[in-house]
Design a protein around this motif. Sequence first.
Motif, PDB file in Angstrom:
ATOM      1  N   UNK A  80       0.871  -1.159  -0.049  1.00 60.67           N
ATOM      2  CA  UNK A  80       0.066   0.137  -0.010  1.00 60.67           C
ATOM      3  C   UNK A  80       0.759   1.327   0.074  1.00 60.67           C
ATOM      4  N   UNK A  81       2.165   1.176  -0.080  1.00 61.06           N
ATOM      5  CA  UNK A  81       2.956   2.404   0.183  1.00 61.06           C
ATOM      6  C   UNK A  81       2.997   2.966   1.579  1.00 61.06           C
ATOM      7  N   UNK A  82       2.700   2.360   2.589  1.00 59.56           N
ATOM      8  CA  UNK A  82       2.658   2.936   3.913  1.00 59.56           C
ATOM      9  C   UNK A  82       2.339   1.833   4.773  1.00 59.56           C
ATOM     10  N   UNK A  83       2.342   2.094   6.303  1.00 57.65           N
ATOM     11  CA  UNK A  83       2.050   0.829   6.994  1.00 57.65           C
ATOM     12  C   UNK A  83       0.813   1.264   7.846  1.00 57.65           C
ATOM     13  N   UNK A  84       0.023   2.292   7.209  1.00 55.34           N
ATOM     14  CA  UNK A  84      -1.032   2.683   7.884  1.00 55.34           C
ATOM     15  C   UNK A  84      -2.082   1.607   8.402  1.00 55.34           C
ATOM     16  N   UNK A  85      -2.286   0.665   7.433  1.00 59.68           N
ATOM     17  CA  UNK A  85      -3.340  -0.316   7.618  1.00 59.68           C
ATOM     18  C   UNK A  85      -2.904  -1.118   9.212  1.00 59.68           C
ATOM     19  N   UNK A  86      -1.652  -1.552   9.594  1.00 59.96           N
ATOM     20  CA  UNK A  86      -1.200  -2.131  10.619  1.00 59.96           C
ATOM     21  C   UNK A  86      -1.145  -1.153  11.647  1.00 59.96           C
ATOM     22  N   UNK A  87      -0.445   0.012  11.403  1.00 66.85           N
ATOM     23  CA  UNK A  87      -0.415   0.874  12.513  1.00 66.85           C
ATOM     24  C   UNK A  87      -1.743   1.492  13.102  1.00 66.85           C
ATOM     25  N   UNK A 129     -12.087  -3.356  -2.925  1.00 63.89           N
ATOM     26  CA  UNK A 129     -11.229  -2.266  -2.311  1.00 63.89           C
ATOM     27  C   UNK A 129     -10.090  -1.917  -3.303  1.00 63.89           C
ATOM     28  N   UNK A 130      -9.338  -0.807  -3.095  1.00 64.83           N
ATOM     29  CA  UNK A 130      -8.371  -0.692  -3.802  1.00 64.83           C
ATOM     30  C   UNK A 130      -7.490  -1.584  -3.955  1.00 64.83           C
ATOM     31  N   UNK A 131      -6.812  -1.797  -5.346  1.00 63.78           N
ATOM     32  CA  UNK A 131      -5.813  -2.806  -5.659  1.00 63.78           C
ATOM     33  C   UNK A 131      -4.695  -2.592  -5.036  1.00 63.78           C
ATOM     34  N   UNK A 132      -3.679  -3.484  -4.345  1.00 65.44           N
ATOM     35  CA  UNK A 132      -2.571  -3.052  -3.893  1.00 65.44           C
ATOM     36  C   UNK A 132      -1.612  -2.464  -4.927  1.00 65.44           C
ATOM     37  N   UNK A 133      -0.422  -1.790  -4.616  1.00 63.87           N
ATOM     38  CA  UNK A 133       0.420  -1.254  -5.462  1.00 63.87           C
ATOM     39  C   UNK A 133       1.354  -2.302  -5.861  1.00 63.87           C
ATOM     40  N   UNK A 134       1.493  -3.148  -5.246  1.00 66.67           N
ATOM     41  CA  UNK A 134       2.518  -4.180  -5.515  1.00 66.67           C
ATOM     42  C   UNK A 134       2.493  -5.664  -4.489  1.00 66.67           C
ATOM     43  N   UNK A 135       3.069  -6.679  -5.039  1.00 72.56           N
ATOM     44  CA  UNK A 135       2.697  -7.673  -4.022  1.00 72.56           C
ATOM     45  C   UNK A 135       4.238  -8.011  -3.492  1.00 72.56           C
ATOM     46  N   UNK A 136       3.997  -8.317  -2.085  1.00 70.33           N
ATOM     47  CA  UNK A 136       5.093  -8.576  -1.320  1.00 70.33           C
ATOM     48  C   UNK A 136       5.888 -10.086  -1.629  1.00 70.33           C
ATOM     49  N   UNK A 137       6.661 -10.304  -2.409  1.00 67.16           N
ATOM     50  CA  UNK A 137       7.307 -11.484  -2.927  1.00 67.16           C
ATOM     51  C   UNK A 137       8.851 -11.710  -2.404  1.00 67.16           C
ATOM     52  N   UNK A 138       9.204 -12.856  -2.124  1.00 66.66           N
ATOM     53  CA  UNK A 138      10.364 -13.053  -1.813  1.00 66.66           C
ATOM     54  C   UNK A 138      10.869 -14.551  -2.304  1.00 66.66           C
ATOM     55  N   UNK A 139      11.891 -14.480  -3.125  1.00 70.21           N
ATOM     56  CA  UNK A 139      12.354 -15.792  -3.947  1.00 70.21           C
ATOM     57  C   UNK A 139      13.626 -15.983  -3.276  1.00 70.21           C
ATOM     58  N   UNK A 140      13.647 -17.615  -3.152  1.00 72.10           N
ATOM     59  CA  UNK A 140      14.770 -18.233  -2.452  1.00 72.10           C
ATOM     60  C   UNK A 140      15.255 -19.269  -3.592  1.00 72.10           C
TER      61      UNK A 140
END
Length: 324
Positions: free
Chosen positions: A156-163, A211-222
């Motif tokens: 979302x470009x911020x941590x507002x939802x969690x905070x 709801x608004x689409x996320x700006x990006x997906x949190x992805x981590x490759x190993x």
Amino acid sequence: MQRVWKGMIPIELQLASADAIELLASAVLPEPFQTFYMLIPRVSYLPFVTSRVKERWLDPMLALSGIRAVGDGQAIIKESDIWFEYNGQPLKWHYPVGLLYDMLVSDVAKGEAELPWSLTLHVRKFPVGKLVPSPSTQAMRDMFMAMIKEADFIRNGSTKRVMDLARSDQMQLLDGLESHSYEKYFAIHSIIVPAHDSKALASSSSTKTKSPMPKAIPVRFYMLTAGANEDGRDASTQADFSQFHISQIPVPLFKETSGTEQTTVADAFRLCYEISDPMSSAFVANCTCLCQGIKAPWESPIAWLADNLFYADCFLHLVVVGNS
């Protein structure tokens, strides 16, 4: 999502011989404590099970052997000293258990499970140089919240939802994860990651979404790299954390070239590792992408995987290994 949440890995624990000798003056544990079996949720973490291991296995074993669990005001075995090992490899306690299994059990990519997963438990000589020190329930809860905030920022470009979560909501989220309560956890998760209309996303019509689409997906490759372990064993037969190249970038929902076509796993992998044409037949034939122990087709939309196979920290953890 509920099926993924219910995913379990059966664990077989044995106490390290050196630790048994120090505690009991014998490498042979008394009956019936030679081995301890338990089920651990794939989405959970090792520090959330150490208290159960201590209370149901280690402390009764000491009591049966005539050893007090507490001496001179100090616990003989502290939870923060407990660590787990697989084939000589200390397990990173801040990684989800399912991710650890997918990374280190080489037969997962072949569809051949090693079950139960045989681990060695240590209560002495914590490997500070290889693991983050002082694992505990509270340390894991703090680290998990940091990961949740990072995922929120990527989406979302911020941590507002969690905070903006009330203290009671944060506690419910953590309690739900620790106790593996689907209802508790997802009641708060739905606030952090609201559901959206997948059909609208597929048609690239964000105005129709819930709801608004996320700006990006949190992805981590190993990605398991080629090479041999320190003892000369081939990487294809036994993986080691040092052999994994870890890459993380915010992955857009749509391909930059078209703006309407959804980003696939292959596209995300190319962005992370700058590999040309990852959909080539040779690449697909030689590599497998695992998520939650499931082989993810390279052409899968990354947004669909993020909605259905995410881990509790809201990240999509993808393990890429060779098929040989």
